[in-house]
Design an enzyme around this catalytic site. Structure first.
Site, PDB file in Angstrom:
ATOM      1  N   ASP A 116     -25.462  12.130   8.832  1.00  0.00           N
ATOM      2  CA  ASP A 116     -25.308  12.216  10.290  1.00  0.00           C
ATOM      3  C   ASP A 116     -25.526  13.639  10.783  1.00  0.00           C
ATOM      4  O   ASP A 116     -25.533  13.895  11.996  1.00  0.00           O
ATOM      5  CB  ASP A 116     -23.950  11.674  10.742  1.00  0.00           C
ATOM      6  CG  ASP A 116     -22.761  12.443  10.174  1.00  0.00           C
ATOM      7  OD1 ASP A 116     -22.966  13.438   9.446  1.00  0.00           O
ATOM      8  OD2 ASP A 116     -21.611  12.049  10.465  1.00  0.00           O
ATOM      9  N   SER A 117     -25.777  14.563   9.857  1.00  0.00           N
ATOM     10  CA  SER A 117     -26.193  15.917  10.226  1.00  0.00           C
ATOM     11  C   SER A 117     -27.491  15.891  11.016  1.00  0.00           C
ATOM     12  O   SER A 117     -27.853  16.873  11.676  1.00  0.00           O
ATOM     13  CB  SER A 117     -26.377  16.774   8.975  1.00  0.00           C
ATOM     14  OG  SER A 117     -27.181  16.105   8.003  1.00  0.00           O
ATOM     15  N   ASP A 168     -25.377   7.647   5.764  1.00  0.00           N
ATOM     16  CA  ASP A 168     -24.079   7.994   6.339  1.00  0.00           C
ATOM     17  C   ASP A 168     -23.600   6.931   7.314  1.00  0.00           C
ATOM     18  O   ASP A 168     -24.392   6.360   8.077  1.00  0.00           O
ATOM     19  CB  ASP A 168     -24.196   9.314   7.099  1.00  0.00           C
ATOM     20  CG  ASP A 168     -23.134  10.324   6.692  1.00  0.00           C
ATOM     21  OD1 ASP A 168     -22.150   9.927   6.042  1.00  0.00           O
ATOM     22  OD2 ASP A 168     -23.307  11.513   7.014  1.00  0.00           O
ATOM     23  N   LYS A 199     -22.173   6.256   2.740  1.00  0.00           N
ATOM     24  CA  LYS A 199     -21.156   7.300   2.586  1.00  0.00           C
ATOM     25  C   LYS A 199     -20.185   7.239   3.752  1.00  0.00           C
ATOM     26  O   LYS A 199     -20.598   7.063   4.901  1.00  0.00           O
ATOM     27  CB  LYS A 199     -21.780   8.697   2.524  1.00  0.00           C
ATOM     28  CG  LYS A 199     -20.723   9.806   2.284  1.00  0.00           C
ATOM     29  CD  LYS A 199     -21.341  11.177   2.166  1.00  0.00           C
ATOM     30  CE  LYS A 199     -21.743  11.737   3.513  1.00  0.00           C
ATOM     31  NZ  LYS A 199     -20.589  11.938   4.435  1.00  0.00           N
ATOM     32  N   GLU A 231     -16.792   9.273   5.482  1.00  0.00           N
ATOM     33  CA  GLU A 231     -15.930  10.458   5.493  1.00  0.00           C
ATOM     34  C   GLU A 231     -14.469  10.026   5.432  1.00  0.00           C
ATOM     35  O   GLU A 231     -14.059   9.074   6.086  1.00  0.00           O
ATOM     36  CB  GLU A 231     -16.182  11.292   6.757  1.00  0.00           C
ATOM     37  CG  GLU A 231     -17.491  12.054   6.712  1.00  0.00           C
ATOM     38  CD  GLU A 231     -17.588  13.106   7.803  1.00  0.00           C
ATOM     39  OE1 GLU A 231     -16.553  13.471   8.395  1.00  0.00           O
ATOM     40  OE2 GLU A 231     -18.715  13.571   8.047  1.00  0.00           O
ATOM     41  N   GLU A 281     -16.780  18.965   0.550  1.00  0.00           N
ATOM     42  CA  GLU A 281     -17.467  19.905   1.434  1.00  0.00           C
ATOM     43  C   GLU A 281     -16.615  21.125   1.771  1.00  0.00           C
ATOM     44  O   GLU A 281     -15.446  20.983   2.121  1.00  0.00           O
ATOM     45  CB  GLU A 281     -17.899  19.204   2.731  1.00  0.00           C
ATOM     46  CG  GLU A 281     -18.649  20.142   3.675  1.00  0.00           C
ATOM     47  CD  GLU A 281     -19.371  19.432   4.799  1.00  0.00           C
ATOM     48  OE1 GLU A 281     -19.939  20.126   5.671  1.00  0.00           O
ATOM     49  OE2 GLU A 281     -19.373  18.189   4.831  1.00  0.00           O
TER      50      GLU A 281
END
Length: 284
Positions: free
Chosen positions: A44-45, A83, A112, A114, A181
């Site tokens: 999502d970056s 993501d 993925k 978070e 991270e």
């Protein structure tokens, strides 16, 4: 099925370092796959490096599906990881399941998420459905408002405990790996030793099972990058120089040169054909 699977990634722990990079489109993913990456990650970056957002919170499921589909078409070998964006799984578990299915149907091999302990039930359900999951703890960008910004994690006993709790919960729920991270390297080493699934670090030191960086950061497309990034090239500078040269040649007539265009060898033939074309236009 692609050559690199979640099972293979899990088996790499302690044997071979895992190389992971982001990609958001077909040509980038094609290059990353040919470069031998183990995991190609649609993060999502993309909200920040592709769309110019100040953070990742505005990334939609539609964007993630769109970019996942483009990347998946290019990748033959690496594991394709997508993501789950902010808001796609936090509110309702069933919605999280539906959105994960959308990413898999778009071509991802795994998703993925978070966070760890808070989402262990969702991870467990996804794994039981047959959807492999990678977790993410330490600095979790989707929670940067609560964290007080993008900052180094693991400095307090409470943060170390939370990171360990997340990692253990993800392991127990069936995740095949976890991203750590911007975490102090000592803490990342501790987590790596405490769990049986691979840890993939970003800004978390050398004592993890693999590394991930953002495509635009490691290639030097932007001047400003996070402090933990190593620039392996200055692609941004090279692109700018190429564009400046193109602009200058267009302005001074240097481009196109003779080798870049074609013309009639028989000029009389051209004049006859052009005259007839003009006459037909006048008759219209």
């Amino acid at each position: 099925m692609r050559e690199v699977t979640p099972k293979k990634i899990r088996e790499m722990k302690g044997k071979e370092k895992i190389a992971m990079v982001t990609a958001y489109d077909y040509p980038s993913a094609l290059i990353a796959d040919k470069a031998g990456m183990d995991i190609i990650f649609i993060g999502d970056s993309l909200g920040m490096v592709v769309y110019g957002e100040p953070n990742t919170l505005n990334v939609s499921m539609e964007q993630m599906v769109f970019h996942t589909r483009a990347v998946a078409k290019a990748v033959k070998r690496a594991l394709v990881l997508a993501d789950m964006p902010f808001g796609s799984y936090e509110i309702d578990t069933d919605e999280g399941l539906r959105n994960a299915v959308r990413l898999i149907q778009a071509g991802a091999d795994a998703v993925k998420i978070e966070g760890g302990h808070d989402h262990r039930k969702l991870v467990r359900k996804l794994v039981r459905m047959g959807i492999p999951v990678m977790g993410h703890t330490g600095l979790t960008p989707q929670r940067y408002l609560r964290l007080g910004g993008y900052r180094l994690m693991g400095e307090t006993e409470e943060e170390i405990e939370e990171i360990l709790r997340d990692a253990r919960a993800l392991e127990k729920a069936g995740a095949f790996a976890v991203v750590l991270e911007f975490t102090l390297a000592d803490v990342a080493k501790l987590v790596t030793e405490e769990i049986s699934i691979p840890t993939i670090g970003i800004g978390s030191g050398p004592w993890v099972d693999g590394q991930v960086l953002v495509w635009h950061d490691l290639l030097g497309i932007y001047e400003d990058v996070p402090p933990f990034v190593k620039k392996y090239a200055d692609i941004g500078g090279m692109m700018r120089l190429a564009l400046e040269s193109y602009r200058e040649e267009v302005k001074d007539g240097g481009f196109p040169a003779k080798e870049h265009y074609w013309e009639f060898l028989d000029k009389d033939d051209f004049r006859r054909k052009a005259q007839k074309a003009l006459e037909r236009l006048e008759d219209d």
